[in-house]
Write a protein that holds these residues in place. Sequence first.
Motif, PDB file in Angstrom:
ATOM      1  N   LYS A 182       0.726  -1.237  -0.077  1.00  0.00           N
ATOM      2  CA  LYS A 182       0.172   0.077  -0.137  1.00  0.00           C
ATOM      3  C   LYS A 182       0.902   1.213   0.031  1.00  0.00           C
ATOM      4  CE  LYS A 182      -4.105  -1.947   2.074  1.00  0.00           C
ATOM      5  NZ  LYS A 182      -5.097  -2.103   3.281  1.00  0.00           N
ATOM      6  N   PRO A 183       2.108   1.424   0.773  1.00  0.00           N
ATOM      7  CA  PRO A 183       2.832   2.806   0.804  1.00  0.00           C
ATOM      8  C   PRO A 183       3.176   3.117  -0.628  1.00  0.00           C
ATOM      9  CG  PRO A 183       3.144   1.528   3.067  1.00  0.00           C
ATOM     10  CD  PRO A 183       2.202   0.514   1.975  1.00  0.00           C
ATOM     11  N   LEU A 184       3.798   2.026  -1.133  1.00  0.00           N
ATOM     12  CA  LEU A 184       4.406   2.276  -2.427  1.00  0.00           C
ATOM     13  C   LEU A 184       3.279   2.659  -3.483  1.00  0.00           C
ATOM     14  CD1 LEU A 184       6.920  -0.249  -4.061  1.00  0.00           C
ATOM     15  CD2 LEU A 184       4.965   0.566  -5.361  1.00  0.00           C
ATOM     16  N   LEU A 185       2.120   1.838  -3.518  1.00  0.00           N
ATOM     17  CA  LEU A 185       1.051   2.231  -4.600  1.00  0.00           C
ATOM     18  C   LEU A 185       0.414   3.535  -4.160  1.00  0.00           C
ATOM     19  CD1 LEU A 185      -0.637  -1.447  -4.679  1.00  0.00           C
ATOM     20  CD2 LEU A 185       1.014  -0.294  -6.094  1.00  0.00           C
ATOM     21  N   GLN A 186       0.283   3.923  -3.005  1.00  0.00           N
ATOM     22  CA  GLN A 186       0.020   5.083  -2.874  1.00  0.00           C
ATOM     23  C   GLN A 186       0.666   6.381  -2.339  1.00  0.00           C
ATOM     24  OE1 GLN A 186      -2.294   3.923   0.976  1.00  0.00           O
ATOM     25  NE2 GLN A 186      -3.714   2.654  -0.099  1.00  0.00           N
ATOM     26  N   GLN A 187       1.901   6.401  -2.556  1.00  0.00           N
ATOM     27  CA  GLN A 187       2.671   7.578  -1.994  1.00  0.00           C
ATOM     28  C   GLN A 187       3.761   7.599  -3.066  1.00  0.00           C
ATOM     29  OE1 GLN A 187       3.769   8.522   1.951  1.00  0.00           O
ATOM     30  NE2 GLN A 187       2.742   6.546   2.764  1.00  0.00           N
ATOM     31  N   ARG A 188       3.536   8.604  -3.890  1.00  0.00           N
ATOM     32  CA  ARG A 188       4.850   8.902  -5.145  1.00  0.00           C
ATOM     33  C   ARG A 188       6.233   8.891  -4.468  1.00  0.00           C
ATOM     34  NH1 ARG A 188       6.978  13.649  -6.454  1.00  0.00           N
ATOM     35  NH2 ARG A 188       5.710  14.798  -5.194  1.00  0.00           N
ATOM     36  N   GLU A 189       6.555   9.629  -3.013  1.00  0.00           N
ATOM     37  CA  GLU A 189       7.915   9.646  -2.586  1.00  0.00           C
ATOM     38  C   GLU A 189       8.537   8.363  -2.190  1.00  0.00           C
ATOM     39  OE1 GLU A 189       5.071  11.373  -1.558  1.00  0.00           O
ATOM     40  OE2 GLU A 189       5.522  13.537  -1.866  1.00  0.00           O
ATOM     41  N   VAL A 190       7.498   7.333  -1.559  1.00  0.00           N
ATOM     42  CA  VAL A 190       8.111   6.161  -1.159  1.00  0.00           C
ATOM     43  C   VAL A 190       8.109   5.305  -2.649  1.00  0.00           C
ATOM     44  CG1 VAL A 190       7.361   3.913  -0.438  1.00  0.00           C
ATOM     45  CG2 VAL A 190       6.481   5.914   0.814  1.00  0.00           C
ATOM     46  N   ARG A 191       7.628   5.542  -3.789  1.00  0.00           N
ATOM     47  CA  ARG A 191       8.037   5.166  -4.954  1.00  0.00           C
ATOM     48  C   ARG A 191       9.332   5.566  -5.443  1.00  0.00           C
ATOM     49  NH1 ARG A 191       2.632   5.731  -6.146  1.00  0.00           N
ATOM     50  NH2 ARG A 191       2.970   7.781  -7.324  1.00  0.00           N
ATOM     51  N   ARG A 192       9.546   6.778  -5.070  1.00  0.00           N
ATOM     52  CA  ARG A 192      10.903   7.328  -5.442  1.00  0.00           C
ATOM     53  C   ARG A 192      11.795   6.594  -4.713  1.00  0.00           C
ATOM     54  NH1 ARG A 192      11.737  12.293  -2.363  1.00  0.00           N
ATOM     55  NH2 ARG A 192      12.073  10.814  -0.622  1.00  0.00           N
ATOM     56  N   ASP A 193      11.809   6.567  -3.403  1.00  0.00           N
ATOM     57  CA  ASP A 193      12.728   5.876  -2.464  1.00  0.00           C
ATOM     58  C   ASP A 193      12.936   4.587  -2.951  1.00  0.00           C
ATOM     59  OD1 ASP A 193      12.702   8.112  -0.842  1.00  0.00           O
ATOM     60  OD2 ASP A 193      11.675   7.068   0.704  1.00  0.00           O
ATOM     61  N   THR A 194      12.110   3.765  -3.372  1.00  0.00           N
ATOM     62  CA  THR A 194      12.049   2.341  -3.581  1.00  0.00           C
ATOM     63  C   THR A 194      13.148   2.184  -4.923  1.00  0.00           C
ATOM     64  OG1 THR A 194      10.070   1.946  -2.684  1.00  0.00           O
ATOM     65  CG2 THR A 194      10.794   0.138  -4.188  1.00  0.00           C
ATOM     66  N   VAL A 195      12.737   2.991  -5.876  1.00  0.00           N
ATOM     67  CA  VAL A 195      13.582   3.130  -7.058  1.00  0.00           C
ATOM     68  C   VAL A 195      15.080   3.368  -6.838  1.00  0.00           C
ATOM     69  CG1 VAL A 195      14.019   4.363  -9.260  1.00  0.00           C
ATOM     70  CG2 VAL A 195      11.568   3.711  -8.699  1.00  0.00           C
ATOM     71  N   ARG A 196      15.445   4.214  -5.731  1.00  0.00           N
ATOM     72  CA  ARG A 196      16.574   4.417  -5.331  1.00  0.00           C
ATOM     73  C   ARG A 196      17.175   3.378  -4.575  1.00  0.00           C
ATOM     74  NH1 ARG A 196      16.338   9.340  -1.639  1.00  0.00           N
ATOM     75  NH2 ARG A 196      18.523   8.869  -1.463  1.00  0.00           N
ATOM     76  N   ILE A 197      16.379   2.581  -3.965  1.00  0.00           N
ATOM     77  CA  ILE A 197      16.947   1.256  -3.246  1.00  0.00           C
ATOM     78  C   ILE A 197      17.184   0.227  -4.128  1.00  0.00           C
ATOM     79  CG2 ILE A 197      16.231  -0.577  -1.717  1.00  0.00           C
ATOM     80  CD1 ILE A 197      14.269   1.498  -0.692  1.00  0.00           C
ATOM     81  N   LEU A 198      16.393   0.039  -5.196  1.00  0.00           N
ATOM     82  CA  LEU A 198      16.727  -0.974  -6.187  1.00  0.00           C
ATOM     83  C   LEU A 198      17.924  -0.601  -7.136  1.00  0.00           C
ATOM     84  CD1 LEU A 198      13.074  -1.591  -7.202  1.00  0.00           C
ATOM     85  CD2 LEU A 198      14.554  -3.043  -5.793  1.00  0.00           C
ATOM     86  N   ARG A 199      18.050   0.714  -7.396  1.00  0.00           N
ATOM     87  CA  ARG A 199      19.232   0.944  -8.318  1.00  0.00           C
ATOM     88  C   ARG A 199      20.491   0.667  -7.378  1.00  0.00           C
ATOM     89  NH1 ARG A 199      16.844   6.302 -11.683  1.00  0.00           N
ATOM     90  NH2 ARG A 199      15.243   4.966 -12.596  1.00  0.00           N
ATOM     91  N   ALA A 200      20.337   0.914  -6.087  1.00  0.00           N
ATOM     92  CA  ALA A 200      21.644   0.888  -5.221  1.00  0.00           C
ATOM     93  C   ALA A 200      21.936  -0.668  -5.191  1.00  0.00           C
ATOM     94  CB  ALA A 200      21.251   1.567  -3.938  1.00  0.00           C
ATOM     95  N   ALA A 201      20.781  -1.414  -5.152  1.00  0.00           N
ATOM     96  CA  ALA A 201      21.155  -2.915  -5.069  1.00  0.00           C
ATOM     97  C   ALA A 201      21.739  -3.396  -6.243  1.00  0.00           C
ATOM     98  CB  ALA A 201      19.834  -3.570  -4.845  1.00  0.00           C
ATOM     99  N   ALA A 202      21.461  -2.839  -7.503  1.00  0.00           N
ATOM    100  CA  ALA A 202      22.181  -3.504  -8.769  1.00  0.00           C
ATOM    101  C   ALA A 202      23.590  -2.917  -8.862  1.00  0.00           C
ATOM    102  CB  ALA A 202      21.365  -2.745  -9.825  1.00  0.00           C
TER     103      ALA A 202
END
Length: 277
Positions: A182-202
């Motif tokens: 739900k947070p990822l689907l509902q909050q643009r800033e959380v989506r932004r954070d998640t993309v940053r997390i995934l790119r860092a993992a890569a």
Amino acid sequence: MNQIELSAGTIDYEDTGGEGPTLVLLHGLLMDASLWDDVIADLAVDHRCVAPTLPLGAHHHPMHADADLSLRGIARLVAEFLDRLDLRDVTLVGNDTGGALVQLLACEGAARVSRIVLASCDAFDNFPPGLTGKTLVLTGKLPPTLFGLFMQQMRLRPLRRLPIAFGWLTKRGDAATARWMKPLLQQREVRRDTVRILRAAAAEKDVLLDAAERLRSYDQPALVVWASEDRVMPPDHGRRLAELLPHGRLVEIADSYTLIPLDQPGRLAASIRDATP
């Protein structure tokens, strides 16, 4: 739920209080502290249980724009959390990506941590882990808006149960996985954070190979708990971790996938209780 302001932003956490041994329980990617609810319900009678919701994609408060959301950065955030709450003689428990964080903290010789528990987690070259992790990291290459559109599919249970989503992570925990989205689907800033997390993992694929070498000198008690049917975290990795840790001990749990706190909370709680004074 409690809140604390850390250098990266606001973190929610559960703290049962109490005078017993202190457990700090860390969750994985696209999860929150509720991963541990059933385990905490069992252990809280004789332990102090502290479970933070880390910025790993299911957090409710966006992090600061300059926050370090790499795996090492989030490990440092956990260390800051322990300091701010002045937690001592901690048993640090991690499942899924939370176990990767435990390994990094153990390598750094975290003074507040007296023993560790690794429960079916990322290890060695399995980072990002399995089909699930590799698929997520690929989606992280998308711009945040397109990433959000792609993740909207996770509203549907049949898609959440696919092997590329949560299907190989838990047998019984679909209600929790739906809540975590739900947070990822509902909050643009959380989506932004998640993309940053995934790119860092890569960008840090060898981080746990480096950690494994340093774990050979970890001289505190270490329990490794692994799901014998795990399809994301190879059971052989559990055996390897237990062998390389000087004071490592392995417990295997049947009838569970990676998320043992959802699939077999009672057995996991019993294993943790046996490992703490």
